[in-house]
Write an enzyme that holds these catalytic residues in place. Structure first.
Site, PDB file in Angstrom:
ATOM      1  N   HIS A 373       0.802  -1.235   0.000  1.00 25.11           N
ATOM      2  CA  HIS A 373       0.000   0.000   0.000  1.00 25.11           C
ATOM      3  C   HIS A 373       0.826   1.271   0.000  1.00 25.11           C
ATOM      4  O   HIS A 373       0.271   2.349   0.199  1.00 25.11           O
ATOM      5  CB  HIS A 373      -0.914   0.047   1.228  1.00 25.11           C
ATOM      6  CG  HIS A 373      -1.935  -1.037   1.281  1.00 25.11           C
ATOM      7  ND1 HIS A 373      -3.228  -0.876   0.815  1.00 25.11           N
ATOM      8  CD2 HIS A 373      -1.861  -2.305   1.744  1.00 25.11           C
ATOM      9  CE1 HIS A 373      -3.898  -2.002   1.005  1.00 25.11           C
ATOM     10  NE2 HIS A 373      -3.084  -2.882   1.565  1.00 25.11           N
ATOM     11  N   LYS A 564      -8.618  13.637   4.858  1.00 27.34           N
ATOM     12  CA  LYS A 564      -7.712  12.484   4.795  1.00 27.34           C
ATOM     13  C   LYS A 564      -6.667  12.693   5.872  1.00 27.34           C
ATOM     14  O   LYS A 564      -6.620  13.756   6.495  1.00 27.34           O
ATOM     15  CB  LYS A 564      -7.045  12.408   3.420  1.00 27.34           C
ATOM     16  CG  LYS A 564      -6.399  13.731   2.969  1.00 27.34           C
ATOM     17  CD  LYS A 564      -5.771  13.631   1.584  1.00 27.34           C
ATOM     18  CE  LYS A 564      -6.774  13.712   0.463  1.00 27.34           C
ATOM     19  NZ  LYS A 564      -6.695  12.655  -0.508  1.00 27.34           N
ATOM     20  N   ARG A 565      -5.826  11.685   6.132  1.00 30.92           N
ATOM     21  CA  ARG A 565      -4.756  11.873   7.099  1.00 30.92           C
ATOM     22  C   ARG A 565      -3.887  13.065   6.686  1.00 30.92           C
ATOM     23  O   ARG A 565      -3.705  13.330   5.507  1.00 30.92           O
ATOM     24  CB  ARG A 565      -3.905  10.600   7.192  1.00 30.92           C
ATOM     25  CG  ARG A 565      -4.606   9.462   7.887  1.00 30.92           C
ATOM     26  CD  ARG A 565      -4.989   9.826   9.310  1.00 30.92           C
ATOM     27  NE  ARG A 565      -3.810   9.926  10.142  1.00 30.92           N
ATOM     28  CZ  ARG A 565      -3.383   8.989  10.973  1.00 30.92           C
ATOM     29  NH1 ARG A 565      -4.067   7.866  11.102  1.00 30.92           N
ATOM     30  NH2 ARG A 565      -2.292   9.169  11.706  1.00 30.92           N
ATOM     31  N   LYS A 570       0.458  14.472   0.938  1.00 26.13           N
ATOM     32  CA  LYS A 570      -0.932  14.708   0.520  1.00 26.13           C
ATOM     33  C   LYS A 570      -1.191  16.203   0.263  1.00 26.13           C
ATOM     34  O   LYS A 570      -2.210  16.589  -0.274  1.00 26.13           O
ATOM     35  CB  LYS A 570      -1.899  14.169   1.566  1.00 26.13           C
ATOM     36  CG  LYS A 570      -1.849  12.640   1.691  1.00 26.13           C
ATOM     37  CD  LYS A 570      -2.785  12.151   2.800  1.00 26.13           C
ATOM     38  CE  LYS A 570      -2.630  10.673   3.116  1.00 26.13           C
ATOM     39  NZ  LYS A 570      -3.322   9.786   2.157  1.00 26.13           N
ATOM     40  N   THR A 672      -8.715   6.397  -1.719  1.00 25.92           N
ATOM     41  CA  THR A 672     -10.053   5.806  -1.805  1.00 25.92           C
ATOM     42  C   THR A 672     -11.122   6.855  -1.490  1.00 25.92           C
ATOM     43  O   THR A 672     -12.254   6.742  -1.951  1.00 25.92           O
ATOM     44  CB  THR A 672     -10.209   4.607  -0.840  1.00 25.92           C
ATOM     45  OG1 THR A 672      -9.619   4.956   0.417  1.00 25.92           O
ATOM     46  CG2 THR A 672      -9.529   3.376  -1.394  1.00 25.92           C
ATOM     47  N   LYS A 676     -15.017   7.883  -3.170  1.00 24.81           N
ATOM     48  CA  LYS A 676     -16.270   8.149  -2.444  1.00 24.81           C
ATOM     49  C   LYS A 676     -16.873   9.472  -2.911  1.00 24.81           C
ATOM     50  O   LYS A 676     -18.086   9.576  -3.127  1.00 24.81           O
ATOM     51  CB  LYS A 676     -16.010   8.185  -0.931  1.00 24.81           C
ATOM     52  CG  LYS A 676     -15.585   6.827  -0.375  1.00 24.81           C
ATOM     53  CD  LYS A 676     -14.954   6.924   1.008  1.00 24.81           C
ATOM     54  CE  LYS A 676     -14.162   5.640   1.292  1.00 24.81           C
ATOM     55  NZ  LYS A 676     -13.282   5.752   2.464  1.00 24.81           N
TER      56      LYS A 676
HETATM   57  C1  26Q Z   1       3.377   0.380  10.411  1.00 24.56           C
HETATM   58  C2  26Q Z   1       4.269   0.034  11.415  1.00 24.56           C
HETATM   59  C3  26Q Z   1       4.128   0.545  12.689  1.00 24.56           C
HETATM   60  C4  26Q Z   1       3.076   1.391  12.949  1.00 24.56           C
HETATM   61  C5  26Q Z   1       2.180   1.734  11.942  1.00 24.56           C
HETATM   62  C6  26Q Z   1       2.340   1.238  10.663  1.00 24.56           C
HETATM   63  C7  26Q Z   1       1.391   1.610   9.593  1.00 24.56           C
HETATM   64  C8  26Q Z   1       0.044   1.661   9.860  1.00 24.56           C
HETATM   65  C9  26Q Z   1      -0.860   2.026   8.872  1.00 24.56           C
HETATM   66  C10 26Q Z   1       1.826   1.909   8.319  1.00 24.56           C
HETATM   67  C11 26Q Z   1       0.926   2.260   7.332  1.00 24.56           C
HETATM   68  C12 26Q Z   1      -0.431   2.318   7.595  1.00 24.56           C
HETATM   69  C13 26Q Z   1      -1.448   2.692   6.620  1.00 24.56           C
HETATM   70  C14 26Q Z   1      -1.205   2.941   5.350  1.00 24.56           C
HETATM   71  C15 26Q Z   1      -2.283   3.362   4.451  1.00 24.56           C
HETATM   72  O1  26Q Z   1      -3.387   3.616   4.867  1.00 24.56           O
HETATM   73  N1  26Q Z   1      -2.011   3.431   3.152  1.00 24.56           N
HETATM   74  C16 26Q Z   1      -3.031   3.815   2.198  1.00 24.56           C
HETATM   75  O2  26Q Z   1      -3.676   2.641   1.754  1.00 24.56           O
HETATM   76  C17 26Q Z   1      -4.797   2.949   0.948  1.00 24.56           C
HETATM   77  C18 26Q Z   1      -5.484   1.651   0.601  1.00 24.56           C
HETATM   78  O3  26Q Z   1      -4.738   0.927  -0.306  1.00 24.56           O
HETATM   79  C19 26Q Z   1      -4.375   3.724  -0.288  1.00 24.56           C
HETATM   80  O4  26Q Z   1      -5.532   4.106  -0.976  1.00 24.56           O
HETATM   81  C20 26Q Z   1      -3.572   4.954   0.088  1.00 24.56           C
HETATM   82  O5  26Q Z   1      -3.063   5.570  -1.058  1.00 24.56           O
HETATM   83  C21 26Q Z   1      -2.440   4.565   1.023  1.00 24.56           C
HETATM   84  O6  26Q Z   1      -1.765   5.718   1.476  1.00 24.56           O
END
Ligand code: 26Q
Length: 823
Positions: A373, A564-565, A570, A672, A676
């Site tokens: 991702h 979004k975050r 972004k 995503t 929406k």
């Molecule tokens: C990893 C290790 C330790 C702590 C946290 C994490 C961690 C947690 C969540 C790393 C990444 C995430 C989330 C990533 C994320 O949401 N990515 C998004 O995924 C979406 C679905 O595929 C995409 O549409 C987005 O582009 C992408 O940024």
């Protein structure tokens, strides 16, 4: 009596119970039964009504849930396990009512209680067990799988505290814990029969058995109990109810006993806490924060518990012949977060079920599939070998063995190339060696997929280039999607009604049917109704903004939204700079052709991400200046919405005119939220990034506001990037930077935006905010002009909804089903 029960099978008992219950089976009757109990407590009435209703609705699902389980077991279907550290489910009531077609019955039941269904729904806490895109994708996938009649089980963690609650105090983000389970979760069912124990720490010992075979034992472990909590995932009007199984960590009995026997009561209780800590809280970073020990414990806990559950189910049915395991099971890894499942499956097969390495590896590699991702190299997970060696010693052994065998394959492909070996090794050597989790996942998976066309291309040509060369057949694209049940049918009832009137109900499960409304763009009545729907939705959104931010949004103005975050890539900053630009123009009296707009930004910053937090502060300070100037008000309003979450998005996307998807090209894997908004008839201003590219393809350039550098140009420009020159050459950007540096937005807090100013002006600014500024403003100007022609705008809006069918998660899941899972 007891005797009689023990003689009947569970199935018979359930059938008897169902038969017995038939007369009082209606939602209304269940509701009356529950509400008597709940009103006898001291909760306020609306809480009581919500719990009673949720419990009644759950009861309506129980039979179908049991039938689903027994049919899937009986018919020998291939089972898919979706492993994810995050499931961002949001609220469940509205979705369940839609899926089970119970809304009317429900309103009927509420008649006597002088509350509306909408008010009751507001009582439900979001299940915020995720950070953002990746977690919400998992939730959309579960909905699609159930609705498409697929036997897919979600496996996750039942965090006691989900995503933090964001408050804004003096313009700054403040985090507070999300106590979503405080009043109990009416949807979950605790299922202790599925308990498993997960080992940690200890050491390994090896011995040779009578046949001369070497075995390894992992001994002196500290075991943690994993308790299953099941949540029902109802399919849309199809009688299937799948399961989301969330694990909670608890202390094992033995664990306690040992300590108690040594007479150290306090120690024992403290240890119990240690076990319970594992599932206490969701890590609130959406790009990996490396190295936290508790996070690794969470990952192993989820992976081990879920695999033990799968293997136990297998053994019950087929005994210990695992030869067909990969034919009957697929395990989808949602990013590398659960990728420790790879060595764990090897461990269970070899140590517990006594398979040979090669057999176990064949099973593992025919079962595992990995979804990536992110392209940001800093977000790739790495774990220190040192930490592994004491927390998971047996797992470390297995990773080394996997690596040794895989390195042979690399050496074969690139003979004599020791640099290649080092670069591709699962172990990153050095004075503090690390494990590269993405490499581990790729090596062990039969499928590796990206989440949008460009993203997959970039994986193949960049991040995972060598692996693509070694195993091209593993790589594939699955462009993300969102569920049209929640993101259209449920969240936008007005538009849904209009669509259904025009098309019938079929679009809800076959979103490609929306294409047909393209034919209505010249139908005056339809266009007018479309406008009325948007107007009513904007009023609702305005009410929310007023209530949450105290800012008046006027539905006659354009609603321009970015939620979004908060992340530098972004580029919320670019959006804020544009707001400052408009503000400056208004102050200069340059308002010709300026379309009045209300700009909304919302999103959470990772608590340790200083720059993201400063961006939130800047948004709030700019908003304050904009909104308090009566000269500016007629043209511009700006609000920062606190605590953006799934439920907020359900109100935001129906009421949005313009969706901001403005990431630096090549950085957003898919996005995503963009989908929406499109589904709900918003137009997009966006870069050629992630799934924006495919959205543009579907809707056509004439109905999409494209701007900025593409991914290739971004990479090119980086070679010789001179933002200071760009600023001097742009009067608009110069004016904005001047306002910023003058301290206009932070008169009483000097210097707080220094980092932001420096970042924009830095030749190393990875996100190239300055490079895209002028084009962004020019295209925003075009947006304004287009909005002035309401008929034309509405036609574009209709075309966007019409073209959104490809972004149904049903389409995405059909891809996973046919090309990865092959069920
Ligand atoms: C990893 C290790 C330790 C702590 C946290 C994490 C961690 C947690 C969540 C790393 C990444 C995430 C989330 C990533 C994320 O949401 N990515 C998004 O995924 C979406 C679905 O595929 C995409 O549409 C987005 O582009 C992408 O940024």
């Amino acid at each position: 009596m007891a005797n009689k029960v023990s003689k009947s099978s569970t199935k018979e008992l359930a059938e008897n119970a169902a038969a017995y219950c038939e007369p009082c089976d209606s939602l209304g009757m269940a509701f009356s039964r529950h509400i008597r109990y709940w009103l006898s407590r001291d909760d306020d009435a609306s809480t009581a009504v919500f719990y009673s209703l949720a419990l009644s609705v759950k009861e309506q699902m129980l039979e179908a849930w049991r039938d689903t389980r027994s049919q899937d077991a009986q018919f020998d279907k291939k089972q898919v396990a979706y492993l994810s550290l995050e499931f961002l489910m949001g609220r469940a009531l509205g979705n369940a009512l839609l899926s089970l077609d119970l809304s009317d019955e429900c309103r009927q039941a509420l008649k006597e209680y002088s509350v509306t269904l909408e008010e009751v729904q507001e009582q439900e806490h979001d299940a915020g067990l995720g950070n953002g895109g990746l977690g919400r994708l998992a939730a959309c996938f579960l909905d699609s799988c159930a609705s498409m009649d697929l036997a897919v089980t979600g496996y996750g963690i039942r965090y006691e505290y989900g995503m933090f609650v964001q408050k804004i105090v003096d313009g700054y983000q403040q985090e507070s814990p999300d106590k979503w389970l405080r009043s109990g979760n009416p949807w979950e069912v605790r299922v202790p029969v599925h308990n498993v124990t997960v080992p940690f720490f200890g050491r390994t010992e090896s011995y040779v058995d009578r046949n001369g075979r070497r075995h390894v034992c992992w001994v002196d472990t500290h075991d943690v109990l994993a308790v299953a909590y099941d949540m029902p995932i109802p399919g849309y009007k199809n009688q299937r109810v799948n399961t989301l199984r969330l694990w909670k960590s608890e202390a094992t009995d033995e664990f306690d006993l040992d300590e108690f026997n040594q007479g150290d009561y306090a120690e024992a209780v403290a240890r119990k806490n240690l076990a319970e800590q594992i599932t206490m809280v969701l890590y609130p970073n959406d790009s990996s924060e490396n190295g936290k020990e508790l996070r690794l414990r969470q990952q192993y806990f989820l992976s081990s518990a879920s695999l033990q559950d799968l293997l136990r189910t297998w053994v019950k049915k087929f005994g210990t012949d695992f030869s067909q395991f990969g034919v009957k099971n697929a395990i989808q890894l949602n990013d590398t977060h659960p990728s420790i499942a790879v060595p764990e499956l090897m461990r269970l097969l070899i140590d517990e079920y006594l398979l040979e390495w090669d057999e176990a590896w064949a099973i593992t590699t025919s079962t595992m599939a990995y979804t990536n991702h992110t392209l940001l190299p800093e977000a790739l997970e790495r774990w220190s070998v040192r930490m592994f060696s004491y927390m998971l010693p047996r797992i470390l052994d297995i990773i080394y063995e996997i690596n040794a065998r895989y390195m042979d394959a690399v050496a074969h492909q690139w003979p004599g190339n020791s640099q290649k070996l080092a670069e591709m090794s699962i172990i990153e050597e050095g004075h503090d060696p690390h494990i590269r989790m993405a490499y581990l996942a790729i090596v062990a998976s039969f499928s590796v997929n990206g989440v949008a066309g460009l993203h997959t291309q970039l994986l193949k040509s960049g991040l995972f280039k060598d692996f693509y060369q070694l195993w091209p057949e593993k790589f594939n694209n699955k462009t993300n999607g969102v569920t049209p049940r929640r993101w259209l049918a449920y969240c936008n009832p007005r538009l849904s009604a209009l669509l259904t009137k025009q098309l019938g109900e079929g679009w809800v499960t076959d979103l490609s049917q929306l294409r047909k409304i393209e034919g209505c763009v010249d139908n005056k009545t339809f266009v007018k109704q479309w406008q009325e729907v948007k107007q009513a939705n904007k009023q609702e959104l305005a009410a929310m903004v007023k209530q949450q931010c105290g800012v008046d949004f006027d539905p006659a103005m354009m609603f321009d939204v970015q939620v979004k975050r908060i992340h530098e890539y972004k580029r919320q900053l670019l959006n804020i700079l544009h707001v400052i630009h408009l503000y400056h123009r208004i102050l200069q009296g340059d308002t010709q052709n300026m379309v009045p707009r209300c700009v909304l930004i919302g999103g959470k910053a990772a608590p340790g991400y200083a720059m993201a937090k400063t961006i939130i502060k800047l948004a709030n300070n700019v908003a304050h200046m904009v909104n308090s100037d009566p000269l500016v008000r007629p043209f511009l309003r700006f609000a920062f919405l606190p605590n953006y979450n799934v439920s907020a998005m359900e109100k935001i996307c129906p009421g949005t005119d313009l969706s901001e998807q403005i990431s630096t090209a090549g950085k957003e894997a898919s996005g995503t939220g963009n989908m929406k908004f499109m589904m709900n008839g918003a137009l997009t201003i966006g870069t050629l990034d992630g799934a924006n590219i495919e959205m543009l393809e579907e809707v056509g350039e004439d109905n999409f506001f494209l701007f900025g550098l593409n991914a290739e140009q971004v990479a090119q420009t980086r070679q010789n990037y001179r933002p200071a020159d760009i600023v001097s050459a742009s009067p608009a950007l110069s004016a904005v930077m001047e306002l910023l540096t003058s301290g206009h937005f932070n008169l009483i807090e000097p210097g707080i935006f220094e980092h932001i100013i420096n970042a924009i002006l830095s030749p190393y600014d990875q996100w190239m905010t300055a490079a895209d500024f002028d084009d962004y403003c020019a295209v925003q100007q075009k947006v304004g002009l287009a909005y002035q022609d309401q008929k034309y705008w509405t036609q574009m809006s209709i075309r966007n909804t019409a073209a959104s069918g490809r972004f149904s998660s049903d389409v995405t899941i059909a891809g996973y089903r046919d090309e990865i899972w092959r069920v």
